[in-house]
Design an enzyme around this catalytic site. Structure first.
Site, PDB file in Angstrom:
ATOM      1  N   GLU A 157      57.185  26.797  61.201  1.00 17.75           N
ATOM      2  CA  GLU A 157      57.151  25.368  60.838  1.00 17.75           C
ATOM      3  C   GLU A 157      56.733  25.165  59.380  1.00 17.75           C
ATOM      4  O   GLU A 157      55.932  24.282  59.064  1.00 17.75           O
ATOM      5  CB  GLU A 157      56.258  24.571  61.800  1.00 17.75           C
ATOM      6  CG  GLU A 157      56.828  24.566  63.211  1.00 17.75           C
ATOM      7  CD  GLU A 157      56.216  23.535  64.147  1.00 17.75           C
ATOM      8  OE1 GLU A 157      55.251  22.862  63.764  1.00 17.75           O
ATOM      9  OE2 GLU A 157      56.742  23.398  65.271  1.00 17.75           O
TER      10      GLU A 157
HETATM   11  C1  FAD Z   1      57.671  34.091  65.801  1.00 15.41           C
HETATM   12  C2  FAD Z   1      58.548  33.178  65.032  1.00 15.41           C
HETATM   13  C3  FAD Z   1      59.127  32.102  65.675  1.00 15.41           C
HETATM   14  C4  FAD Z   1      60.015  31.276  64.983  1.00 15.41           C
HETATM   15  N1  FAD Z   1      60.673  30.280  65.664  1.00 15.41           N
HETATM   16  C5  FAD Z   1      61.697  29.637  65.024  1.00 15.41           C
HETATM   17  C6  FAD Z   1      62.552  28.744  65.748  1.00 15.41           C
HETATM   18  O1  FAD Z   1      62.373  28.499  66.941  1.00 15.41           O
HETATM   19  N2  FAD Z   1      63.572  28.167  65.085  1.00 15.41           N
HETATM   20  C7  FAD Z   1      63.816  28.401  63.754  1.00 15.41           C
HETATM   21  O2  FAD Z   1      64.776  27.861  63.220  1.00 15.41           O
HETATM   22  N3  FAD Z   1      63.004  29.220  63.040  1.00 15.41           N
HETATM   23  C8  FAD Z   1      61.970  29.850  63.647  1.00 15.41           C
HETATM   24  N4  FAD Z   1      61.172  30.715  62.939  1.00 15.41           N
HETATM   25  C9  FAD Z   1      61.416  30.909  61.513  1.00 15.41           C
HETATM   26  C10 FAD Z   1      60.331  30.399  60.608  1.00 15.41           C
HETATM   27  O3  FAD Z   1      60.401  29.012  60.491  1.00 15.41           O
HETATM   28  C11 FAD Z   1      60.511  31.135  59.268  1.00 15.41           C
HETATM   29  O4  FAD Z   1      60.053  32.441  59.495  1.00 15.41           O
HETATM   30  C12 FAD Z   1      59.801  30.483  58.139  1.00 15.41           C
HETATM   31  O5  FAD Z   1      60.466  29.326  57.762  1.00 15.41           O
HETATM   32  C13 FAD Z   1      59.695  31.398  56.908  1.00 15.41           C
HETATM   33  O6  FAD Z   1      60.899  32.005  56.607  1.00 15.41           O
HETATM   34  P1  FAD Z   1      60.941  33.579  56.355  1.00 15.41           P
HETATM   35  O7  FAD Z   1      60.219  34.237  57.451  1.00 15.41           O
HETATM   36  O8  FAD Z   1      62.340  33.959  56.123  1.00 15.41           O
HETATM   37  O9  FAD Z   1      60.084  33.801  55.049  1.00 15.41           O
HETATM   38  P2  FAD Z   1      60.576  33.581  53.539  1.00 15.41           P
HETATM   39  O10 FAD Z   1      61.239  32.263  53.402  1.00 15.41           O
HETATM   40  O11 FAD Z   1      61.307  34.790  53.101  1.00 15.41           O
HETATM   41  O12 FAD Z   1      59.216  33.489  52.767  1.00 15.41           O
HETATM   42  C14 FAD Z   1      58.466  34.626  52.372  1.00 15.41           C
HETATM   43  C15 FAD Z   1      57.209  34.118  51.661  1.00 15.41           C
HETATM   44  O13 FAD Z   1      57.573  33.438  50.472  1.00 15.41           O
HETATM   45  C16 FAD Z   1      56.920  32.182  50.426  1.00 15.41           C
HETATM   46  N5  FAD Z   1      57.757  31.258  49.677  1.00 15.41           N
HETATM   47  C17 FAD Z   1      59.058  30.931  49.883  1.00 15.41           C
HETATM   48  N6  FAD Z   1      59.462  30.027  48.977  1.00 15.41           N
HETATM   49  C18 FAD Z   1      58.412  29.762  48.187  1.00 15.41           C
HETATM   50  C19 FAD Z   1      58.175  28.886  47.077  1.00 15.41           C
HETATM   51  N7  FAD Z   1      59.096  28.097  46.591  1.00 15.41           N
HETATM   52  N8  FAD Z   1      56.954  28.873  46.529  1.00 15.41           N
HETATM   53  C20 FAD Z   1      55.977  29.659  47.010  1.00 15.41           C
HETATM   54  N9  FAD Z   1      56.123  30.501  48.043  1.00 15.41           N
HETATM   55  C21 FAD Z   1      57.329  30.545  48.629  1.00 15.41           C
HETATM   56  C22 FAD Z   1      56.715  31.793  51.876  1.00 15.41           C
HETATM   57  O14 FAD Z   1      55.633  30.879  52.013  1.00 15.41           O
HETATM   58  C23 FAD Z   1      56.410  33.147  52.502  1.00 15.41           C
HETATM   59  O15 FAD Z   1      55.061  33.417  52.353  1.00 15.41           O
HETATM   60  C24 FAD Z   1      60.266  31.514  63.610  1.00 15.41           C
HETATM   61  C25 FAD Z   1      59.635  32.577  62.964  1.00 15.41           C
HETATM   62  C26 FAD Z   1      58.800  33.408  63.652  1.00 15.41           C
HETATM   63  C27 FAD Z   1      58.188  34.563  62.923  1.00 15.41           C
END
Ligand code: FAD
Length: 764
Positions: A439
């Site tokens: 989220e």
């Molecule tokens: C257990 C689990 C359940 C989930 N359930 C769902 C679901 O039901 N439906 C769904 O659609 N998604 C779901 N997600 C996805 C979740 O919303 C994403 O994992 C989340 O949005 C982060 O994306 P990412 O993991 O690809 O990290 P990334 O986007 O790759 O981010 C990596 C890091 O970079 C940071 N970052 C990125 N951009 C910036 C910026 N501009 N400035 C500073 N820092 C930045 C982030 O904060 C993070 O720390 C789930 C994820 C998990 C792990």
């Protein structure tokens, strides 16, 4: 009408300058900012919050029916789940738990009664998640998802009448299991950059030729995905043949996709931090759905981002903050008890100052997070959708949960590290990074949303100014800008005077309601709110759009705003709970910690602000004597530590309505701890007597008649209970080999997943 002279000779040049200086909004930012509304956050941004408004705001309450649900089905569900078996043996919730979840409508808390749902308030929804979280992270996450961002919420907010009538009763009865697919491998935090597509075309659906969408996608991390019957899908819609209108690129669109359709691969599972709630990837290849499946119908095509942000504005304030508040309270509760029963160097470790430091923080954090959770739920129940507040809640609650769980783990030492049925902390510990990431991952939320969007959304003038600058009718834009700009100038001068006056007098004359012993805290917050408003104005004035890229500065502003919000919530809680004097140390701990953080963040902002004269001026205006608050004193921390290491009403208030194992579970790790704690406290006077007589051994104390037979028996019972509570699990080597599985069976099979090249959009 504004004076023409002022508008044409003074405002106009400023208008032109501001066009270059003020941050420009991208389409997705604009939609995020327009989602939801503002609430107490806007009051904080004025620099002069009206505390009486805060105190007059009705606290959240449960109805009789909601209360009965908590003590009935929720309690029963808690008793049905055993996180150890779920995670390590069954790798899923057992079938009877799934049936129970559906039958008792845990997936339909937000669906109104008219559609067969429970129609619960945000507060009741939060209480359910909170109680479940104190028993099973797996059960809590499972119940959380259908009630948060997903088909249910989206249908309620945007669905057509036909869609609501068809889907909501099915969701309420548990005939459909929903999930929501937004995240894809390429698009995580930057979800709007997804490459999943839908092409408007004609096709056959259930034997008829209809206008519809051909979908191709690859989503991952989707909670409930592996077992979902209906997938809420976000994708970019294209209409190359202009079948639904002029634009070729319609934009992000949300649709309901029944998962049995041909072309869908769904069912494989991820294992998130070794938690086994259903979560996994899914793919669609040329899946055809009718246009009727677009949430809100064809009129809502292309408005998906705004819909998502709007749905998130509420849900983000409930699920994860509730889990976090529960986790923090639970950590405080078990750690206070464990520190009390665990002895090293012949002393209860709760007596060591370094342990008290952690216990005090655990107690204060538990008080704070639950205060903020309650206040936010009350706002949601009052009809607000405060997007900035809920983002603050999500990020702050989960970050602070991490601190609490780490403290709990450290105080427990090896006891919490060794996994097994007796471990009552490991599951929560492993769950924290999940809460931090979903989220809206916390780093990006802190850097861009808490303050970045907050400043634009909550500031009394900024959004109006930006809207005026973007008005295509330049004359009308200039008129509107003239109004807001001069209002802004007046506001800034008033804030400068306020910030200066309050800082130089130490805040002693700053406004505060008559709040007894807590009055002084309001004064300090009034002082900091004025300083914050002034600093925000000067930062925006001098850095303009550049502030967005200064993420470290922006995050610090976000921290100050968050502290002002959380501290307000703690003050409100203390007031709403009848100003309990025994809770006062907890309130004071929260306030002192908050003031210290606020002042530290100001200090860091001033030290790093790129426009140096502005930094010097801000320091002179707002922190003329430097940092005055250094956090809770050792004495105060000690008093808070004592609250959770001793039975008391204040200790009980921290965990009210959380799950406690029943008598039938005497061997559960938590039950053993609670029993050992109660017996240890009960025998304390006897042990004190032995201590005074300088005797440690029970038999010797009996012989010397320092204690009697019944006291000796009690001491032995307590010692046995402590031995049982500090015990950890061990296993025969063969027990640790997964039953019925050899290495090949359990390894991931990456070849069965499409590679980026196979993913249709990646090739485009
Ligand atoms: C257990 C689990 C359940 C989930 N359930 C769902 C679901 O039901 N439906 C769904 O659609 N998604 C779901 N997600 C996805 C979740 O919303 C994403 O994992 C989340 O949005 C982060 O994306 P990412 O993991 O690809 O990290 P990334 O986007 O790759 O981010 C990596 C890091 O970079 C940071 N970052 C990125 N951009 C910036 C910026 N501009 N400035 C500073 N820092 C930045 C982030 O904060 C993070 O720390 C789930 C994820 C998990 C792990």
């Amino acid at each position: 009408m504004p004076s023409t002279l002022r508008r044409d000779w003074i405002t106009k040049p400023i208008y032109r300058l501001a066009e270059r200086a003020l941050p420009r909004l991208s389409a997705t930012e604009r939609e995020a900012i327009e989602a939801g509304d503002v609430w107490w956050d806007a009051e904080l941004f004025t620099g002069d919050p009206d505390w009486n408004k805060l105190l007059a705001f009705a606290p959240a309450r449960l109805s009789q029916e909601e209360q009965e649900f908590l003590s009935g089905p929720v309690e029963e569900l808690c008793r049905m789940v055993d996180d150890w078996k779920v995670n390590w043996q069954w790798r899923d919730l057992p079938p009877e738990v799934w049936e129970f979840l559906k039958a008792k409508k845990f997936f339909a808390m937000i669906i109104p009664k008219a559609y067969g749902g429970l129609g619960f308030s945000a507060y009741a929804h939060s209480e359910v998640i909170r109680k479940l979280s104190s028993r099973s992270i797996c059960a809590a996450c499972t119940a959380m998802v259908p009630n948060s961002l997903g088909p249910g919420e989206l249908l309620l907010q945007f669905g057509t009448k036909e869609q609501q009538d068809y889907w909501l009763p099915r969701l309420a009865r548990g005939e459909e299991i929903p999930c929501f697919g937004l995240t894809s491998p390429e698009a995580g935090s930057d979800a709007a950059s997804m490459i999943d597509t839908g092409i408007v075309c004609r096709g056959r659906y259930e034997g008829r030729e209809v206008l519809g969408i051909r979908l191709n996608w690859h989503k991952r991390y989707i909670t409930l995905g592996p077992i979902a019957t209906v997938l809420g899908l976000a994708f970019k819609l294209h209409d190359p043949e202009h079948l639904i209108g002029d634009p070729e690129d319609v934009g992000i669109t949300l649709a309901l996709v029944p998962t049995h359709l041909p072309g869908i691969s769904i069912g494989r599972r991820h294992l998130p931090a070794l938690h086994v709630f259903q979560n996994g990837p899914n793919w669609g290849r040329d899946v055809f759905i009718p246009m009727d499946n677009v949430i809100g119908g064809v009129e809502q095509a292309g408005k998906g981002w705004k819909m998502l942000m709007s749905a998130l504005a509420a849900g983000r304030g409930i699920s994860l903050p509730s889990l976090s508040a529960a986790g923090a309270a639970y950590s405080a509760h078990v750690t206070g008890a464990y520190a009390r029963i665990r002895e090293q160097f012949h002393v209860s470790i709760a007596k060591f100052e370094a342990i008290q430091e952690r216990l005090g923080r655990l107690a204060g954090t538990a008080y704070l997070l639950d205060a903020a959770r309650r206040m936010t739920c009350a706002a949601l129940d009052d009809g607000h959708h405060p997007a900035v507040v809920t983002a603050i809640m999500k990020a702050q609650a989960t970050d602070r949960l991490r601190v609490s769980v780490n403290d709990a783990m450290d105080v427990h030492g090896g006891k919490a590290i060794i996994e097994g049925p007796l471990n009552y902390l490991g599951s929560l510990y492993r769950g924290v990074p999940i809460a931090i990431t979903v989220e809206g991952a916390n780093i990006v939320t802190r850097a861009l949303i808490q303050f970045g969007q907050g400043a634009i959304r909550c500031h009394p003038y900024l959004l109006k100014e930006m809207m005026a600058l973007e008005d295509p009718d330049r004359g009308r834009g200039l008129d509107a800008f003239d109004q807001s700009f001069w209002g802004h100038v007046k506001h800034s001068f008033a804030n400068a005077a306020r910030a200066f006056g309050r800082a130089w007098t130490g805040g002693v004359f700053a406004p505060a309601p008559d709040a007894g012993a807590a009055t002084k805290f309001y004064r300090q917050l009034s002082r900091h709110a004025a300083a914050f408003a002034l600093a925000v104005d000067l930062a925006l004035l001098t850095l303009g759009g550049g502030l967005k890229r200064k993420e470290m500065l922006s995050a610090r502003f976000g921290d100050i705003l968050s502290e002002l919000y959380l501290a307000s919530a703690a003050l409100k809680r203390w007031n709403d709970e009848g100003r309990q004097s025994s809770d006062f140390p907890l309130l004071e701990w929260c306030m002192q910690a908050s003031f210290a953080t606020i002042e530290a963040r100001f200090d860091e902002i001033f030290a790093n602000f790129p426009v140096r004269p502005v930094a010097w001026m801000l320091r002179f205006f707002t922190q003329p004597f430097g940092r005055r608050h250094r956090g809770p004193s050792d004495r105060l921390t000690d008093r808070c530590a004592e609250i959770i290491a001793q039975p008391s009403a204040a200790r009980d208030r921290l965990v009210v309505d959380l799950f406690h194992p029943p008598e039938s579970e005497r061997d559960h790790g938590l039950a053993r701890l609670e029993r050992a704690f109660a017996l240890t406290v009960a025998v304390q006077p006897t042990r004190d007597r032995m201590h005074a007589a300088r005797v440690r051994d029970i038999d010797q104390a009996l012989k010397q008649r320092t204690i009697n037979e019944s006291e000796a028996a009690q001491l032995r019972e307590a010692a046995d209970a402590v031995a049982a509570a500090i015990a950890v699990d061990d296993f025969a080597p063969e027990e640790l080999v997964m039953r019925g599985a050899n290495k090949e069976d359990v390894s991931s099979q990456p070849n069965s997943q499409p590679t980026p090249q196979q993913h249709p959009q990646a090739a485009e």
